[in-house]
Scaffold this motif. Structure first.
Motif, PDB file in Angstrom:
ATOM      1  N   LYS A  93       0.884  -1.159   0.085  1.00 44.77           N
ATOM      2  CA  LYS A  93      -0.109   0.012  -0.052  1.00 44.77           C
ATOM      3  C   LYS A  93       0.954   1.278  -0.052  1.00 44.77           C
ATOM      4  O   LYS A  93       0.754   2.053  -0.760  1.00 44.77           O
ATOM      5  N   ALA A  94       2.053   1.193   0.889  1.00 44.62           N
ATOM      6  CA  ALA A  94       2.806   2.327   0.735  1.00 44.62           C
ATOM      7  C   ALA A  94       3.581   2.495  -0.635  1.00 44.62           C
ATOM      8  O   ALA A  94       3.716   3.539  -1.063  1.00 44.62           O
ATOM      9  N   TRP A  95       3.877   1.560  -1.340  1.00 40.85           N
ATOM     10  CA  TRP A  95       4.441   1.430  -2.611  1.00 40.85           C
ATOM     11  C   TRP A  95       3.741   2.100  -3.483  1.00 40.85           C
ATOM     12  O   TRP A  95       4.029   2.953  -4.303  1.00 40.85           O
ATOM     13  N   LYS A  96       2.202   1.818  -3.486  1.00 49.03           N
ATOM     14  CA  LYS A  96       1.137   2.346  -4.429  1.00 49.03           C
ATOM     15  C   LYS A  96       1.210   3.818  -4.135  1.00 49.03           C
ATOM     16  O   LYS A  96       1.059   4.770  -5.112  1.00 49.03           O
ATOM     17  N   ILE A  97       1.089   4.344  -2.839  1.00 44.18           N
ATOM     18  CA  ILE A  97       0.852   5.845  -2.638  1.00 44.18           C
ATOM     19  C   ILE A  97       2.174   6.440  -3.244  1.00 44.18           C
ATOM     20  O   ILE A  97       2.111   7.623  -3.821  1.00 44.18           O
TER      21      ILE A  97
ATOM     22  N   MET B 161       2.677   9.308  -6.195  1.00 39.12           N
ATOM     23  CA  MET B 161       3.110  10.695  -5.854  1.00 39.12           C
ATOM     24  C   MET B 161       4.279  11.031  -6.863  1.00 39.12           C
ATOM     25  O   MET B 161       4.176  12.080  -7.288  1.00 39.12           O
ATOM     26  N   TYR B 162       4.905   9.805  -7.228  1.00 36.64           N
ATOM     27  CA  TYR B 162       6.058  10.215  -8.027  1.00 36.64           C
ATOM     28  C   TYR B 162       5.660  10.283  -9.485  1.00 36.64           C
ATOM     29  O   TYR B 162       6.491  10.975 -10.340  1.00 36.64           O
ATOM     30  N   ALA B 163       4.624   9.903  -9.770  1.00 32.53           N
ATOM     31  CA  ALA B 163       4.204  10.050 -11.180  1.00 32.53           C
ATOM     32  C   ALA B 163       3.622  11.295 -11.608  1.00 32.53           C
ATOM     33  O   ALA B 163       3.461  11.819 -12.821  1.00 32.53           O
ATOM     34  N   VAL B 164       3.315  12.279 -10.312  1.00 33.83           N
ATOM     35  CA  VAL B 164       2.844  13.489 -10.510  1.00 33.83           C
ATOM     36  C   VAL B 164       3.876  14.454 -11.357  1.00 33.83           C
ATOM     37  O   VAL B 164       3.601  15.614 -12.028  1.00 33.83           O
ATOM     38  N   SER B 165       5.357  14.334 -10.944  1.00 32.46           N
ATOM     39  CA  SER B 165       6.060  15.159 -11.477  1.00 32.46           C
ATOM     40  C   SER B 165       7.370  14.320 -12.092  1.00 32.46           C
ATOM     41  O   SER B 165       7.774  13.614 -11.677  1.00 32.46           O
ATOM     42  N   ASP B 166       7.893  14.976 -13.244  1.00 33.03           N
ATOM     43  CA  ASP B 166       8.819  14.705 -13.745  1.00 33.03           C
ATOM     44  C   ASP B 166      10.309  15.271 -13.268  1.00 33.03           C
ATOM     45  O   ASP B 166      11.266  14.971 -13.866  1.00 33.03           O
TER      46      ASP B 166
END
Length: 179
Positions: free
Chosen positions: A32-36, A40-45
């Motif tokens: 679940k933490a990995w999914k969060i 989050m990481y997908a939001v910003s390049d």
């Protein structure tokens, strides 16, 4: 999430079945933490990750979360104007250490923490102690760091526990006292 993976390779995929959780499963807290984090990481390049060693940076680059991210290494800085060579005999006198012995220094915040390799040094020292090496009568061990019960720590040679040192000059003297 874990900050030390031990031998677990799950961070390279998507976590889950965490060895540190009492009741691991495919969809446990680690997953679940990995999914969060993935969301989050997908939001910003523009997000960048910095590790304090090449080893950690390479682990980050091999993880499923950071594989496509900017991961760099900025090593922990060492002030060489403070941490440099000093007189070995004077350094040993500061701690009442023998001047005529070969001193092996072992340093860790908690010296009996399994991750810090105490068991490997202890095993190596035992092997040396049981050998016919001419070094046997010359070796002693110096330990800088905390330990809950020094009587449970065995280096097989005379051992000097200096405790947790905080003052940079004292730490430098400890390093300089060792061979």
């Amino acid at each position: 999430g874990c900050h030390y993976t031990r031998e677990c390779p799950n961070f390279m995929q998507s976590c889950g079945n965490c060895i540190l959780i009492k009741y691991p499963s495919e969809n446990d807290m680690s997953h679940k933490a990995w999914k969060i984090k993935e969301e989050m990481y997908a939001v910003s390049d523009k997000m960048k990750f910095v590790a304090c060693s090449n080893w950690l940076a390479n682990l980050g680059r091999s993880s499923s979360l950071l594989r496509s991210k900017d991961v760099s290494c900025i090593p922990n800085p060492i002030d060489i104007s403070v941490f440099n060579r000093k007189d070995k005999i004077l350094s040993r006198k500061k701690f009442n250490l023998p001047e005529d012995k070969i001193l092996i220094l072992y340093v860790a915040v908690k010296i009996d923490n399994e991750r810090k390799g105490y068991q490997y040094l202890s095993a190596a020292m035992k092997e040396l102690y049981e050998s016919n090496s001419p070094l046997k009568d010359k070796l002693e061990v110096v330990v800088m760091g905390g330990v809950e019960d020094p009587s449970r720590v065995n280096f097989y040679f005379p051992t000097h526990f200096l405790g947790s040192l905080r003052d940079p000059d004292t730490i430098v003297a400890c390093y300089n006292s060792a061979d």
